[in-house]
Design a protein around this motif. Sequence first.
Motif, short mmCIF file in Angstrom:
data_model
loop_
_atom_site.label_atom_id
_atom_site.label_comp_id
_atom_site.label_asym_id
_atom_site.label_seq_id
_atom_site.Cartn_x
_atom_site.Cartn_y
_atom_site.Cartn_z
N CYS A 81 159.39 63.17 84.34
CA CYS A 81 159.65 64.14 85.53
C CYS A 81 160.52 65.36 84.85
N ILE A 82 159.92 66.74 85.19
CA ILE A 82 160.47 67.91 84.36
C ILE A 82 160.63 68.76 85.90
N VAL A 83 161.97 68.83 86.30
CA VAL A 83 162.15 69.53 87.46
C VAL A 83 163.09 70.44 87.24
N PRO A 84 162.65 71.79 87.09
CA PRO A 84 163.57 72.98 86.56
C PRO A 84 164.06 73.82 87.81
N VAL A 108 165.87 81.89 93.08
CA VAL A 108 165.19 81.00 93.95
C VAL A 108 163.96 81.69 94.29
N GLY A 109 162.75 81.26 94.10
CA GLY A 109 161.51 81.52 94.49
C GLY A 109 160.58 80.64 95.21
N HIS A 110 159.57 81.04 95.62
CA HIS A 110 158.60 80.38 96.54
C HIS A 110 157.23 80.88 96.06
N ASP A 111 156.27 79.84 95.87
CA ASP A 111 154.80 80.46 95.54
C ASP A 111 154.47 81.46 94.54
N ILE A 112 155.46 81.53 93.44
CA ILE A 112 155.39 82.37 92.40
C ILE A 112 154.80 81.59 91.12
N ILE A 113 154.40 82.45 90.13
CA ILE A 113 154.14 81.93 88.79
C ILE A 113 155.02 82.75 87.82
N ALA A 114 155.36 81.59 86.92
CA ALA A 114 156.36 82.40 85.84
C ALA A 114 155.87 81.89 84.64
N ILE A 115 156.25 82.54 83.50
CA ILE A 115 156.31 82.13 82.16
C ILE A 115 157.76 82.00 81.53
N PRO A 116 158.11 80.87 80.97
CA PRO A 116 159.41 80.83 80.58
C PRO A 116 159.56 81.65 79.20
N HIS A 117 160.87 82.19 79.01
CA HIS A 117 161.21 83.21 78.02
C HIS A 117 161.07 82.35 76.87
N ASP A 118 161.51 80.81 76.87
CA ASP A 118 161.57 80.09 75.62
C ASP A 118 160.15 79.63 75.25
N CYS A 124 154.13 78.44 84.39
CA CYS A 124 154.53 77.35 85.65
C CYS A 124 154.05 78.09 86.95
N GLU A 125 153.98 77.39 87.95
CA GLU A 125 153.75 77.58 89.25
C GLU A 125 154.50 77.00 90.31
N CYS A 126 155.23 77.46 91.22
CA CYS A 126 155.98 76.99 92.28
C CYS A 126 155.18 76.75 93.27
N ASN A 127 154.91 75.15 93.61
CA ASN A 127 153.98 74.86 94.62
C ASN A 127 154.67 74.86 96.16
N ALA A 128 153.84 74.38 96.87
CA ALA A 128 154.41 74.16 98.39
C ALA A 128 155.51 73.34 98.46
N THR A 131 158.31 72.83 93.71
CA THR A 131 158.29 71.92 92.36
C THR A 131 157.46 72.80 91.27
N TRP A 132 158.11 72.90 90.21
CA TRP A 132 157.45 73.74 89.17
C TRP A 132 156.16 72.84 88.76
N LEU A 133 155.20 73.40 88.69
CA LEU A 133 154.03 72.70 88.07
C LEU A 133 153.72 73.43 86.83
N CYS A 134 154.04 72.83 85.53
CA CYS A 134 153.62 73.78 84.22
C CYS A 134 152.38 73.29 83.39
N SER A 135 151.71 74.06 82.81
CA SER A 135 150.55 73.65 82.03
C SER A 135 150.52 74.45 80.86
N PRO A 136 150.19 73.90 79.64
CA PRO A 136 150.15 74.84 78.64
C PRO A 136 148.86 75.82 78.53
N THR A 137 149.13 76.90 77.83
CA THR A 137 148.11 77.81 77.74
C THR A 137 146.99 77.48 76.54
#
Length: 611
Positions: A81-84, A108-118, A124-128, A131-137
Amino acid sequence: NACQDCVCINGNIQCVTKACRPLSCPLNQQVHSPGSCCPRCANCSAVGYLFAEDETWISPMDSCLKCQCHNGVVTCGRTRCIVPCQTTVAVPGQCCPVCRGCTFNNMVGHDIIAIPHDNRCMSCECNANHTWLCSPTSCPPLDCPQSDRYTPKGTCCPICDRCYLDVENRNVASGFSWRVSECQSCRCDLGSIVCSTQQSNPNYDVTTGDCCEECIDPSEGCVYDGHTVAPQHRWLVDKCTTCQCFAGEGELRHATMQVRGAPSVTPGECCPHCIPRPASCVAFGDPHYQTFDGRMIHFQGTCRYLLTADCSRAAFRVEVENRNIGGDARVSWTDRVHMTVAHHRITVDGFYNVMLNGTQVPHLPLLIKPYIFIDKSANTLLINTHLGVRLSWNALQHHLQVEVPSSFKKKLCGLCGNFNNLPQDDLRLRNSRIARSDIQFGNNWKVLGREMQSCPDATPYNPCDGISYRKRKRANNACKVINSDLFAQCHQVVSPAMYFSACVHDVCACGGNEDYCLCDVLETYAAQCRRAGVVVRWRSSTLCALNCPSELGYVFDECGSPCKRTCANTNLPPSVIEEQCYMPCVSGCQCPAGMVEYDGRCINSMDCPDT
């Protein structure tokens, strides 16, 4: 015998039989792997339930424990589990907690897509559920030297300012484009070679020198054997074949042949006459289907499908089960065949196991008078029926052929088409409409049942699009053997074009197992040549060599008899044995002439034990 270990001591052979541990699954769920002694369970038993091969499930005891059944063994792994976020909420029955709100850059955001700086290679996408759902490019493969690659600031994927064409040994700048063939063009895109193909309708004639078809003046008619034929004109090719030219306003011209049978000469007579001509459908590769009318269909579904059936009187039915090739869920091959005829259900799998009405057949040949005869010769399992419907299955190369007599013309349905001598309408759906694509056609013939819920429809996929230009070129070069002089004597009777295209597709999909997929298609093409009366001696020590156990007396034969001689039938007249044979010949390991098969080896017929 894989179940015996033997040793030679002072001229005496002493053997010890291995003991197999008892299995918890029923006999009809036990399978044998080639070369192994003991059976294994095809299914897994866990937490009071029975799970199918490769089935996955979440443990009812621990929602973070995901398990899978493979080769009868259950393996489990824990979900990470990775919960950011700083504030989480546990959900009953769910492994990972959820965020009250996704935190990003101390906000704190809702329904946004973000790319971690590190990690610029993670999206990563904040779903309903907050929860952040992250996938590699996914970065495209590069066709440029390692020294030329660089990653621009603030991006993830490396790029190059040029592409290297190893086949031509030259560099081209990014943005440069070129044509590979009449229908395919490529361009260099920041170090990646991207190719695209113009789609051409296979139903119509292709204009010489161009890729896509064009409508023609209907007054031009058709061209046959170098001569122009007027529209609607009919002519005879031979006593069995009538042709007609179709050409109309806004249509493409094509000639339709009506084949009533095959010309044959009766011994003692001079002139040929027509006899009923059987037709065959072939499933091979990953997989491809050549219909009864000769159309090639490419469909990589991973479910159970209706291959062919008598849809007028339900006299017989053949279904196929496909499974994934390796770890790629988008590519499959035929793994199991089901046949229903005369109220008998026959199932054969990838290990040549035969099930009759749910019970495994211990020995072959099997004869159920007067309906079914089943036997195995070399690497081919043969099923002959009283209807004239015949099936051959090479499990090692996932090659299936179904042959039907002309009495079933226009009465069939399924992936093999309707057998009306018109390949143009072979993509006919259950509702009698014509499918727009091979994918739509294949999904439509999925067998309805309980497995429908867990077996998704196939989606369009070309494995050559996701690999490097070098690998695509290597696939083309490997498959050129089909068009070479090695198979030249067969080119006139079996067109190599469709098999070359299927070969390139399969070699691209096979990854590190390219030789296996190449040999699979080459054997399929050679089998069609044998069926047309042309035997090609194409194997060599460097191309798809087959080594037969010479210590057991076997030799390889490219065109051996499908009527296997054994101690059980050595005293029968050849005509009695050949009544059940229907293939001209099969390739594989056979006993030499004058020898018969007994207990897994070749012996002199005079040495057969008394029965």
